[in-house]
Design a protein around this motif. Structure first.
Motif, PDB file in Angstrom:
ATOM      1  N   UNK A  86       0.819  -1.211   0.000  1.00  0.00           N
ATOM      2  CA  UNK A  86       0.000   0.000   0.000  1.00  0.00           C
ATOM      3  C   UNK A  86       0.849   1.254   0.000  1.00  0.00           C
ATOM      4  N   UNK A  87       2.036   1.200   0.562  1.00  0.00           N
ATOM      5  CA  UNK A  87       2.884   2.388   0.557  1.00  0.00           C
ATOM      6  C   UNK A  87       3.475   2.632  -0.820  1.00  0.00           C
ATOM      7  N   UNK A  88       3.525   1.602  -1.668  1.00  0.00           N
ATOM      8  CA  UNK A  88       4.100   1.747  -2.989  1.00  0.00           C
ATOM      9  C   UNK A  88       3.050   2.065  -4.042  1.00  0.00           C
ATOM     10  N   UNK A  89       1.769   1.879  -3.740  1.00  0.00           N
ATOM     11  CA  UNK A  89       0.708   2.093  -4.718  1.00  0.00           C
ATOM     12  C   UNK A  89       0.401   3.575  -4.851  1.00  0.00           C
ATOM     13  N   UNK A  90       0.038   3.963  -6.046  1.00  0.00           N
ATOM     14  CA  UNK A  90      -0.349   5.335  -6.324  1.00  0.00           C
ATOM     15  C   UNK A  90      -1.863   5.435  -6.228  1.00  0.00           C
ATOM     16  N   UNK A  91      -2.335   6.467  -5.602  1.00  0.00           N
ATOM     17  CA  UNK A  91      -3.770   6.657  -5.473  1.00  0.00           C
ATOM     18  C   UNK A  91      -4.339   7.141  -6.798  1.00  0.00           C
ATOM     19  N   UNK A  92      -5.355   6.457  -7.309  1.00  0.00           N
ATOM     20  CA  UNK A  92      -5.947   6.821  -8.579  1.00  0.00           C
ATOM     21  C   UNK A  92      -6.954   7.951  -8.422  1.00  0.00           C
ATOM     22  N   UNK A  93      -7.418   8.204  -7.212  1.00  0.00           N
ATOM     23  CA  UNK A  93      -8.410   9.250  -7.024  1.00  0.00           C
ATOM     24  C   UNK A  93      -7.770  10.617  -6.822  1.00  0.00           C
ATOM     25  N   UNK A  94      -6.477  10.655  -6.536  1.00  0.00           N
ATOM     26  CA  UNK A  94      -5.832  11.938  -6.327  1.00  0.00           C
ATOM     27  C   UNK A  94      -5.585  12.619  -7.665  1.00  0.00           C
ATOM     28  N   UNK A  95      -5.368  13.917  -7.606  1.00  0.00           N
ATOM     29  CA  UNK A  95      -5.123  14.648  -8.842  1.00  0.00           C
ATOM     30  C   UNK A  95      -3.758  14.279  -9.399  1.00  0.00           C
ATOM     31  N   UNK A  96      -3.621  14.288 -10.713  1.00  0.00           N
ATOM     32  CA  UNK A  96      -2.352  13.901 -11.310  1.00  0.00           C
ATOM     33  C   UNK A  96      -1.261  14.915 -10.986  1.00  0.00           C
ATOM     34  N   UNK A  97      -0.051  14.443 -10.895  1.00  0.00           N
ATOM     35  CA  UNK A  97       1.051  15.340 -10.569  1.00  0.00           C
ATOM     36  C   UNK A  97       2.134  15.237 -11.631  1.00  0.00           C
ATOM     37  N   UNK A  98       1.728  15.058 -12.879  1.00  0.00           N
ATOM     38  CA  UNK A  98       2.724  14.995 -13.935  1.00  0.00           C
ATOM     39  C   UNK A  98       2.240  15.700 -15.188  1.00  0.00           C
ATOM     40  N   UNK A  99       3.125  15.800 -16.133  1.00  0.00           N
ATOM     41  CA  UNK A  99       2.833  16.487 -17.384  1.00  0.00           C
ATOM     42  C   UNK A  99       2.735  15.506 -18.542  1.00  0.00           C
ATOM     43  N   UNK A 100       2.658  14.228 -18.234  1.00  0.00           N
ATOM     44  CA  UNK A 100       2.700  13.186 -19.266  1.00  0.00           C
ATOM     45  C   UNK A 100       1.307  12.609 -19.492  1.00  0.00           C
ATOM     46  N   UNK A 101       0.905  12.577 -20.778  1.00  0.00           N
ATOM     47  CA  UNK A 101      -0.390  12.017 -21.142  1.00  0.00           C
ATOM     48  C   UNK A 101      -0.207  10.678 -21.834  1.00  0.00           C
ATOM     49  N   UNK A 134       1.733   0.176 -31.975  1.00  0.00           N
ATOM     50  CA  UNK A 134       0.883  -0.642 -31.106  1.00  0.00           C
ATOM     51  C   UNK A 134      -0.425   0.070 -30.773  1.00  0.00           C
ATOM     52  N   UNK A 135      -0.598   1.291 -31.282  1.00  0.00           N
ATOM     53  CA  UNK A 135      -1.862   2.003 -31.108  1.00  0.00           C
ATOM     54  C   UNK A 135      -1.906   2.912 -29.894  1.00  0.00           C
ATOM     55  N   UNK A 136      -0.765   3.105 -29.227  1.00  0.00           N
ATOM     56  CA  UNK A 136      -0.748   4.035 -28.107  1.00  0.00           C
ATOM     57  C   UNK A 136       0.611   4.699 -28.008  1.00  0.00           C
ATOM     58  N   UNK A 137       0.637   5.799 -27.259  1.00  0.00           N
ATOM     59  CA  UNK A 137       1.874   6.535 -27.078  1.00  0.00           C
ATOM     60  C   UNK A 137       1.750   7.503 -25.924  1.00  0.00           C
ATOM     61  N   UNK A 138       2.761   8.357 -25.787  1.00  0.00           N
ATOM     62  CA  UNK A 138       2.823   9.307 -24.688  1.00  0.00           C
ATOM     63  C   UNK A 138       3.176  10.685 -25.222  1.00  0.00           C
ATOM     64  N   UNK A 139       2.554  11.709 -24.640  1.00  0.00           N
ATOM     65  CA  UNK A 139       2.841  13.092 -24.998  1.00  0.00           C
ATOM     66  C   UNK A 139       3.205  13.825 -23.707  1.00  0.00           C
ATOM     67  N   UNK A 140       4.410  14.403 -23.674  1.00  0.00           N
ATOM     68  CA  UNK A 140       4.872  15.160 -22.510  1.00  0.00           C
ATOM     69  C   UNK A 140       4.744  16.648 -22.778  1.00  0.00           C
ATOM     70  N   UNK A 141       4.199  17.366 -21.807  1.00  0.00           N
ATOM     71  CA  UNK A 141       4.095  18.819 -21.879  1.00  0.00           C
ATOM     72  C   UNK A 141       5.071  19.449 -20.902  1.00  0.00           C
ATOM     73  N   UNK A 142       5.407  20.708 -21.150  1.00  0.00           N
ATOM     74  CA  UNK A 142       6.330  21.391 -20.245  1.00  0.00           C
ATOM     75  C   UNK A 142       5.629  21.814 -18.950  1.00  0.00           C
TER      76      UNK A 142
END
Length: 131
Positions: free
Chosen positions: A18-33, A72-80
């Motif tokens: 549980x200490x290693x899991x990320x909470x899915x209900x919290x707001x995101x803290x990154x710039x990566x989609x 593979x039909x998916x990817x990632x987009x990083x914003x500043x």
């Protein structure tokens, strides 16, 4: 045959992870989609152009199949900036891009895992993580 309860084991696994899991209900803290539903004809340049109207795109990465070399039909987009990523997510999620609707969400951090080890016995192979 003796019955063994797995409940204490399960509680211990949940408690330790549980200490290693990320909470899915919290707001995101990154710039990566994470962008799913990409057409096979999409390349990094066209994906960057599609998302650059929302802000500065620092990196675009499309995941390709190792054997065929096809997307593979998916990817990632990083914003500043995080607010640019958020507005791009809201605007592009569900929007058609090259004939296919996109599914856009915030990317989750990759979890580092230990390699699986194989142990053979007369009952077959078992897999476990080294600790």
């Amino acid at each position: 045959m003796r019955k063994v309860s797995l409940i204490p084991f399960a509680r211990e696994v949940i408690k330790s992870s549980s200490s290693q899991c990320r909470s899915f209900s919290s707001s995101p803290s990154n710039n990566k989609l994470f962008v799913a539903g990409l057409s096979w004809s999409v390349d990094e340049k066209s994906l960057k152009e599609a998302f650059s109207s929302f802000g500065e795109v620092s990196e675009v990465r499309i995941m390709y199949d190792r054997d065929s070399g096809r997307s593979r039909g998916f990817g990632f987009v990083n914003f500043s900036r995080e607010d640019e990523a958020s507005s791009a997510k809201d605007a592009m999620d569900g929007k058609a891009f090259l004939g296919r609707p996109l599914k856009v969400s915030f990317a989750l951090d990759k979890v580092q895992r230990e390699p699986l080890t194989t142990r053979h016995s007369n009952r077959g192979a078992t897999f476990s993580r080294s600790r």
